[in-house]
Design a protein around this motif. Sequence first.
Motif, mmCIF file in Angstrom:
data_model
loop_
_atom_site.group_PDB
_atom_site.id
_atom_site.type_symbol
_atom_site.label_atom_id
_atom_site.label_comp_id
_atom_site.label_asym_id
_atom_site.label_seq_id
_atom_site.Cartn_x
_atom_site.Cartn_y
_atom_site.Cartn_z
ATOM 1 N N ARG A 189 0.802 -1.222 0.000
ATOM 2 C CA ARG A 189 0.000 0.000 0.000
ATOM 3 C C ARG A 189 0.838 1.276 0.000
ATOM 4 N N PRO A 190 1.991 1.329 0.681
ATOM 5 C CA PRO A 190 2.801 2.555 0.593
ATOM 6 C C PRO A 190 3.188 2.915 -0.835
ATOM 7 N N LEU A 191 3.472 1.920 -1.661
ATOM 8 C CA LEU A 191 3.775 2.199 -3.067
ATOM 9 C C LEU A 191 2.594 2.875 -3.734
ATOM 10 N N LEU A 192 1.391 2.361 -3.492
ATOM 11 C CA LEU A 192 0.192 2.962 -4.085
ATOM 12 C C LEU A 192 0.011 4.397 -3.620
ATOM 13 N N LEU A 193 0.266 4.660 -2.350
ATOM 14 C CA LEU A 193 0.158 6.033 -1.843
ATOM 15 C C LEU A 193 1.139 6.946 -2.549
ATOM 16 N N SER A 194 2.333 6.449 -2.806
ATOM 17 C CA SER A 194 3.341 7.284 -3.470
ATOM 18 C C SER A 194 2.970 7.580 -4.909
ATOM 19 N N LEU A 195 2.104 6.754 -5.499
ATOM 20 C CA LEU A 195 1.672 6.968 -6.882
ATOM 21 C C LEU A 195 0.339 7.692 -6.967
ATOM 22 N N GLY A 196 -0.176 8.123 -5.814
ATOM 23 C CA GLY A 196 -1.366 8.965 -5.849
ATOM 24 C C GLY A 196 -2.649 8.307 -5.398
ATOM 25 N N LEU A 197 -2.588 7.154 -4.758
ATOM 26 C CA LEU A 197 -3.800 6.524 -4.253
ATOM 27 C C LEU A 197 -4.514 7.468 -3.282
ATOM 28 N N ASP A 198 -5.776 7.704 -3.537
ATOM 29 C CA ASP A 198 -6.572 8.582 -2.686
ATOM 30 C C ASP A 198 -6.688 7.979 -1.288
ATOM 31 N N LEU A 199 -6.475 8.811 -0.250
ATOM 32 C CA LEU A 199 -6.483 8.313 1.125
ATOM 33 C C LEU A 199 -7.826 7.703 1.504
ATOM 34 N N GLU A 200 -8.892 8.320 1.049
ATOM 35 C CA GLU A 200 -10.214 7.780 1.385
ATOM 36 C C GLU A 200 -10.436 6.423 0.726
ATOM 37 N N ASP A 201 -10.008 6.288 -0.544
ATOM 38 C CA ASP A 201 -10.110 4.993 -1.211
ATOM 39 C C ASP A 201 -9.267 3.949 -0.490
ATOM 40 N N ALA A 202 -8.086 4.364 -0.054
ATOM 41 C CA ALA A 202 -7.188 3.448 0.638
ATOM 42 C C ALA A 202 -7.798 2.942 1.940
ATOM 43 N N MET A 203 -8.543 3.802 2.635
ATOM 44 C CA MET A 203 -9.180 3.402 3.886
ATOM 45 C C MET A 203 -10.484 2.635 3.636
ATOM 46 N N ALA A 204 -11.188 2.999 2.581
ATOM 47 C CA ALA A 204 -12.492 2.391 2.311
ATOM 48 C C ALA A 204 -12.370 0.956 1.819
ATOM 49 N N ALA A 205 -11.311 0.660 1.063
ATOM 50 C CA ALA A 205 -11.179 -0.672 0.478
ATOM 51 C C ALA A 205 -11.108 -1.781 1.526
ATOM 52 N N PRO A 206 -10.277 -1.672 2.573
ATOM 53 C CA PRO A 206 -10.278 -2.736 3.592
ATOM 54 C C PRO A 206 -11.597 -2.840 4.350
ATOM 55 N N MET A 207 -12.394 -1.785 4.334
ATOM 56 C CA MET A 207 -13.722 -1.845 4.959
ATOM 57 C C MET A 207 -14.747 -2.507 4.043
ATOM 58 N N GLY A 208 -14.362 -2.752 2.792
ATOM 59 C CA GLY A 208 -15.292 -3.333 1.827
ATOM 60 C C GLY A 208 -16.344 -2.358 1.354
ATOM 61 N N LYS A 209 -16.044 -1.056 1.438
ATOM 62 C CA LYS A 209 -17.023 -0.043 1.046
ATOM 63 C C LYS A 209 -17.042 0.141 -0.473
#
Length: 690
Positions: free
Chosen positions: A77-97
């Motif tokens: 996940r840190p790699l994805l953050l460095s490439l611009g992964l939206d923080l909300e998407d990053a948090m929502a995905a493990p919640m299954g949202k």
Amino acid sequence: MAKSKTAKKSTDKFDWKKISELILQSRAMDEKEESELVPQKEVLYQFSARGHELGQVLLGSLLTHKHDAASAYYRSRPLLLSLGLDLEDAMAAPMGKSGGYSDGRDIGVVCNRPDADGPKVLPMAGDVGSQYTPAIGWAQGIEYRRKVLKEKEYDKAISVILGGDGSVATNGFWSALTIATTQNLPVLFYIEDNGYGISVDSEFQTPGGVITNNLRSFSNLRIFDGDGTLPEEAAGLMDEAVNYVRDRKGPAMIRLTVPRLNGHSYQDNQAYKDEKLIQKEKKNDPLIKLEKFMVPDHITKRTWNNWEKKAKEAIEEAAGNALARPQPDKGNTEKFAFDEGELPGIGGLAVEGHEFPESSEEPNPEKQRINIVEAIRRTLKYELETNEKLLVFGEDVGKKGGVHAATMDLQSNFGEDRVFDTSLSEEGIIGRAVGMAYSGLMPVAEIQFRKYADPATEQLNNCGTVRWRTANRFAAPIVVRMPGGFAKCGDPWHSMSNEVFFAHAIGWQVAMPSNAQDAVGLLRSAMRSNNPTMFFEHRNLLDAKYARKPYPGDQYVIPFGKANFLQEGEEITIVTWGAMCERSETAVNNLGVSADIIDLRTLMPWDKDTVISSVQKTNRCLVVHEDNQTAGFGSEIVSAIMKEAFEYLDAPVQRITMPDIPVPYNVGLMESVLPNEEKIAAGIRDIIAF
């Protein structure tokens, strides 16, 4: 290896403020999940990146080319953050949202990034080591588009693979390493060595515990080794490694040692580590060392604390917004198992607006009859001539022309860039095909016999599910040509049929032509499809007199899911496919009964409407197939008939199949267990007399 030299290299090119912010955000995410969201059951699967962040964020900051791609895994996940992964998407995905990179369909840290205008992250997978060979396919796609198609925008693009030290024991790792080094592909292997594969230490994964020590004799592989917790050393090595590959000096591997500060997953309490080791790893935290690197030489302690506070606030806000998101729409859960007309973000020819030559469902037959081998060869030849993005490859398909001669002379006509041999690794053949499809090519891969596909099962399954898993963000339309079934003799290794395996595999089309004309139409449809296709070539039909038909023309296509009537009649419906078509026709003709004989031609999708309509007319049905009986595809057909045409039946639906054993080698034994004319005829008599 140049550890001391690169450790002193200037780090001025890196934006250390941005790197620090991303690492602090990643750490805050893990803390939020571990301390609150998992205990509250808002997150059900959690894989911490603690200790791995520095190298990944440094690498991400160096992936700046539009056609760069990274193939990573569940701790990336840190790699994805460095490439611009939206923080909300990053948090929502493990919640299954809803939303994000899978819309609740996949584990939250199994990420992807189909950015059309920036570096891509190829779809991750939950199985260890499966990330390697698709990245090889992407790298080969880069080089094909750069060298053969002369697309200058692919200059300097690279493919990067992230894996833990545990993954170096997998088939995927070794297959990718072989292909990258023998083909001199622009690939960077980044091994994050935390010393453990769940609870098993590195000594069990590779002799001596250090994979790079074992690879120094590899020709055409540059090795970089260092400490992934030291900012200057890690930055210098990562920069040199990326530039080495980007400058086309060859593939490279960088191994950075890192601590795994949490267990493999949240549920892992690390009881297999003694307390001294755990404390040692905590002291080796790259975040602590990054702070020492930044304070006081670059910033004040107050500034660092402010960054830390802002990161936690950003994650709190993102987590709150993610929690407020709606649940995914249950009405869409079945969408995207197959192409539904909506273009994916990445993958296949349709995304780039590729246009095919004119096609027709009406054959324009020549006078001379040809066998299936020639039909396949001519179809491949025409599609190679008219589609510069189509490539044919597999073991022995080049100079030899394939073990069944279906690719004879194609390499001499189209060159080694378009028709080429591969190493003896089915994992590598299919995995690289998937990566090529991601890169916008049409790969046509050959597996020599059905049984030989078993080592590639992981890649085949992942290819089929990728469109669904990513909610149509990625797709991998490939064609896999696969001979199988009995021939002049049988045996358990070359004569397996087992087509039901692929009919059961999610996302795959399955074609099983019984004659040369159908082979042309179905293969051409497969090579122009937006779905992956398993194209089954029956060994007994390749040169059989029964299967010979006139070549139906270069425009001929057969839609998948459209069965063919071999004969039409009134007394019974016989449903069959492949080599059983001939035996079914012979049995009917010998008996002199009036029968609808339906050749399904494709099992996924299969033409249920035609079968049901025929049964409603004849009131009787026999299903004949070569595959084993238990859970064979005939069971699916019988089930559909019982549900949708039960009231029309005058007799029980029966099946004639192989028993639940492999195909014997001895010809007499083989014929004793295969469905034959006598068994089929006996089944027909029983049903009609019922």
